[in-house]
Design a protein around this motif. Structure first.
Motif, mmCIF file in Angstrom:
data_model
loop_
_atom_site.group_PDB
_atom_site.id
_atom_site.type_symbol
_atom_site.label_atom_id
_atom_site.label_comp_id
_atom_site.label_asym_id
_atom_site.label_seq_id
_atom_site.Cartn_x
_atom_site.Cartn_y
_atom_site.Cartn_z
ATOM 1 N N PRO A 273 5.691 -16.510 -4.397
ATOM 2 C CA PRO A 273 5.791 -16.365 -2.934
ATOM 3 C C PRO A 273 5.496 -14.939 -2.489
ATOM 4 O O PRO A 273 5.851 -13.968 -3.164
ATOM 5 C CB PRO A 273 7.239 -16.743 -2.639
ATOM 6 C CG PRO A 273 7.662 -17.572 -3.805
ATOM 7 C CD PRO A 273 6.938 -17.012 -4.989
ATOM 8 N N ARG A 274 4.820 -14.844 -1.353
ATOM 9 C CA ARG A 274 4.540 -13.539 -0.771
ATOM 10 C C ARG A 274 5.486 -13.335 0.417
ATOM 11 O O ARG A 274 5.529 -14.159 1.325
ATOM 12 C CB ARG A 274 3.094 -13.470 -0.317
ATOM 13 C CG ARG A 274 2.684 -12.135 0.263
ATOM 14 C CD ARG A 274 1.244 -12.198 0.771
ATOM 15 N NE ARG A 274 0.318 -11.416 -0.031
ATOM 16 C CZ ARG A 274 -0.760 -11.903 -0.624
ATOM 17 N NH1 ARG A 274 -1.035 -13.188 -0.552
ATOM 18 N NH2 ARG A 274 -1.556 -11.114 -1.316
ATOM 19 N N ARG A 275 6.228 -12.279 0.380
ATOM 20 C CA ARG A 275 7.190 -12.002 1.437
ATOM 21 C C ARG A 275 6.504 -11.916 2.795
ATOM 22 O O ARG A 275 5.458 -11.259 2.937
ATOM 23 C CB ARG A 275 7.913 -10.679 1.151
ATOM 24 C CG ARG A 275 9.083 -10.382 2.096
ATOM 25 C CD ARG A 275 9.791 -9.122 1.694
ATOM 26 N NE ARG A 275 8.893 -7.967 1.716
ATOM 27 C CZ ARG A 275 9.238 -6.755 1.313
ATOM 28 N NH1 ARG A 275 10.439 -6.559 0.801
ATOM 29 N NH2 ARG A 275 8.377 -5.765 1.369
ATOM 30 N N ASP A 276 7.022 -12.612 3.766
ATOM 31 C CA ASP A 276 6.577 -12.590 5.166
ATOM 32 C C ASP A 276 5.278 -13.345 5.408
ATOM 33 O O ASP A 276 4.810 -13.418 6.547
ATOM 34 C CB ASP A 276 6.407 -11.142 5.684
ATOM 35 C CG ASP A 276 7.698 -10.343 5.613
ATOM 36 O OD1 ASP A 276 8.764 -10.970 5.725
ATOM 37 O OD2 ASP A 276 7.614 -9.117 5.432
ATOM 38 N N VAL A 277 4.646 -13.903 4.363
ATOM 39 C CA VAL A 277 3.416 -14.696 4.563
ATOM 40 C C VAL A 277 3.573 -15.991 3.766
ATOM 41 O O VAL A 277 2.983 -16.148 2.688
ATOM 42 C CB VAL A 277 2.147 -13.936 4.114
ATOM 43 C CG1 VAL A 277 0.892 -14.690 4.569
ATOM 44 C CG2 VAL A 277 2.135 -12.517 4.667
ATOM 45 N N PRO A 278 4.361 -16.951 4.283
ATOM 46 C CA PRO A 278 4.622 -18.170 3.505
ATOM 47 C C PRO A 278 3.382 -19.006 3.242
ATOM 48 O O PRO A 278 3.331 -19.764 2.277
ATOM 49 C CB PRO A 278 5.628 -18.927 4.383
ATOM 50 C CG PRO A 278 5.443 -18.375 5.756
ATOM 51 C CD PRO A 278 5.078 -16.936 5.569
ATOM 52 N N GLY A 279 2.355 -18.887 4.086
ATOM 53 C CA GLY A 279 1.154 -19.699 3.909
ATOM 54 C C GLY A 279 0.160 -19.148 2.915
ATOM 55 O O GLY A 279 -0.881 -19.777 2.673
ATOM 56 N N LYS A 280 0.447 -17.975 2.315
ATOM 57 C CA LYS A 280 -0.514 -17.378 1.380
ATOM 58 C C LYS A 280 0.235 -16.715 0.229
ATOM 59 O O LYS A 280 0.487 -15.513 0.219
ATOM 60 C CB LYS A 280 -1.398 -16.350 2.089
ATOM 61 C CG LYS A 280 -2.617 -15.930 1.239
ATOM 62 C CD LYS A 280 -3.566 -17.090 1.042
ATOM 63 C CE LYS A 280 -4.874 -16.698 0.382
ATOM 64 N NZ LYS A 280 -4.726 -16.249 -1.004
ATOM 65 N N PRO A 281 0.655 -17.516 -0.783
ATOM 66 C CA PRO A 281 1.333 -16.920 -1.941
ATOM 67 C C PRO A 281 0.400 -15.971 -2.681
ATOM 68 O O PRO A 281 -0.830 -16.087 -2.609
ATOM 69 C CB PRO A 281 1.690 -18.134 -2.791
ATOM 70 C CG PRO A 281 0.714 -19.189 -2.393
ATOM 71 C CD PRO A 281 0.438 -18.961 -0.939
ATOM 72 N N ILE A 282 0.978 -15.033 -3.405
ATOM 73 C CA ILE A 282 0.172 -14.069 -4.136
ATOM 74 C C ILE A 282 -0.253 -14.663 -5.469
ATOM 75 O O ILE A 282 0.556 -15.273 -6.173
ATOM 76 C CB ILE A 282 0.954 -12.754 -4.323
ATOM 77 C CG1 ILE A 282 0.037 -11.637 -4.838
ATOM 78 C CG2 ILE A 282 2.145 -12.936 -5.252
ATOM 79 C CD1 ILE A 282 0.669 -10.262 -4.755
ATOM 80 N N PRO A 283 -1.532 -14.571 -5.853
ATOM 81 C CA PRO A 283 -1.959 -15.125 -7.149
ATOM 82 C C PRO A 283 -1.424 -14.284 -8.298
ATOM 83 O O PRO A 283 -1.381 -13.057 -8.222
ATOM 84 C CB PRO A 283 -3.489 -15.044 -7.076
ATOM 85 C CG PRO A 283 -3.768 -13.934 -6.112
ATOM 86 C CD PRO A 283 -2.642 -13.961 -5.105
#
Length: 351
Positions: A273-283
């Motif tokens: 999960p990417r903090r503050d951007v739920p629609g774009k997790p970090i690869p």
């Protein structure tokens, strides 16, 4: 790293192929652009990078991105804008110059300026992503003089109208990259592998629902250049550039015809999960099976750096962002170590 270059000669290329290394007549769409991209990785020094220049004829504007990074280095980055009067084969944007003397031969890459310091975290500090003059990040003096020398014939993508919102034509190459890079007064002698691509046509960053772009180089094993995008359904093209049986650093491509062309691709992408951007997790990693006419290749990769490339637009009052996580991966292909630039792209609403 070897300094040996294979017997490949750009002079042997047919004229209808050689012309695609030059600029093309612009199409009528205002979004039509011509772009070049170069990458490299030097395993001795643990440093890699990439740069790209895109030019829109209708507006006379040029955009560029310029990056240096590595697993134990800070990410240095800047995106700049410039202007031009006419489309020429030699390009200059904001202190960065691409020039060549022969189609699909050597290309010289030069830069003298500053790059923003994006830190040493896995994800680049977003404050470093823009132009140096507008960035809140610290900047570093950087210069380089590098030469890309292809070691394989170019791979020209097949004509297919389904690509029309991303490009009309696209070419991939792999080869040697040599020269010097100076960062804050310290000079590094570069002797590595690199990739090059060239695209022309309309570029609509918001057309694909998703895409995967891979530029993978290796000192001893197969190298990969490919692009696949979801444009109302998946479409893909690209090639695997192979080394001799038993490995070794002198590259040849014994395959004939389309045996090196990628005809099948499956993947598993690992994310967090990417903090503050739920629609774009970090690869965080990638496993893939790549099939050509000559066989199947197994790719494994671990993400060590991520640099978001962001484009915004508003549609019916909704903010949409084309969010492209350009990532540096430590990889193996069929057990051979390498390094890859991989794009994990997708659209995000109201980020």
């Amino acid at each position: 790293m070897t300094s040996t270059v294979t017997a490949y000669s750009p002079a042997d290329l047919p004229a209808d192929v050689a012309q695609h290394d030059l600029v093309h007549p612009a199409g009528p769409d205002r979004r039509w652009r011509e772009s070049y991209y170069f990458s490299f990785y030097d395993t001795r020094h643990g440093i890699g990078g990439f740069s790209s220049i895109g030019r829109r004829v209708a507006t006379g504007h040029s955009g560029s991105v310029n990056v240096l990074w590595g697993p134990d280095r800070h990410s240095l980055v800047a995106s700049e804008w410039d202007s031009f009067e006419k489309l020429e084969n030699h390009t200059h944007v904001a202190g960065m110059t691409y020039s060549s003397q022969q189609p699909f031969g050597d290309w010289r890459l030069e830069f003298d300026g500053k790059l923003n310091d994006g830190g040493d975290g896995v994800e680049c500090d977003h404050a470093a992503l823009g132009p140096v003059a507008k960035s809140a990040a610290d900047s570093v003096d950087v210069s380089y003089d590098l030469t890309f020398t292809p070691t394989h014939p170019p791979y020209v993508y097949k004509e297919d109208s389904r690509w029309s919102e991303l490009f009309t034509g696209h070419v991939d190459e792999v080869g040697l990259v040599k020269g010097t890079i100076t960062i804050d007064g310290t000079t590094i002698e570069i002797d590595g592998r690199g990739g090059k691509d060239h695209s022309w046509g309309v570029r609509n960053w918001f057309a694909p629902d998703d895409w995967r772009w891979i530029d993978l180089v290796s000192d001893t094993g197969p190298e990969v250049a490919m692009w696949r995008a979801h444009l109302g359904g998946w479409i893909g093209d690209g090639a695997v550039f192979t080394a001799p049986a038993g490995g070794g650093a002198v590259f040849t491509d014994p395959a004939s015809g389309d045996e090196r062309a990628i005809v099948g691709y499956t993947e598993t992408v690992r994310t967090s999960p990417r903090r503050d951007v739920p629609g774009k997790p970090i690869p965080t990693g990638l496993s893939a099976e790549i099939t050509t006419g000559s066989g199947v290749h197994q790719l494994e990769g671990t993400v060590v750096r991520v640099l978001p490339v962001l484009f915004d637009r508003r549609t019916d009052g909704t903010l949409q962002r084309s969010w492209n996580d350009r990532s540096l991966l430590s990889t193996t292909v069929d057990g051979h170590p390498g390094w890859a630039n991989v794009e994990f792209a997708g659209r995000v609403e109201n980020p």
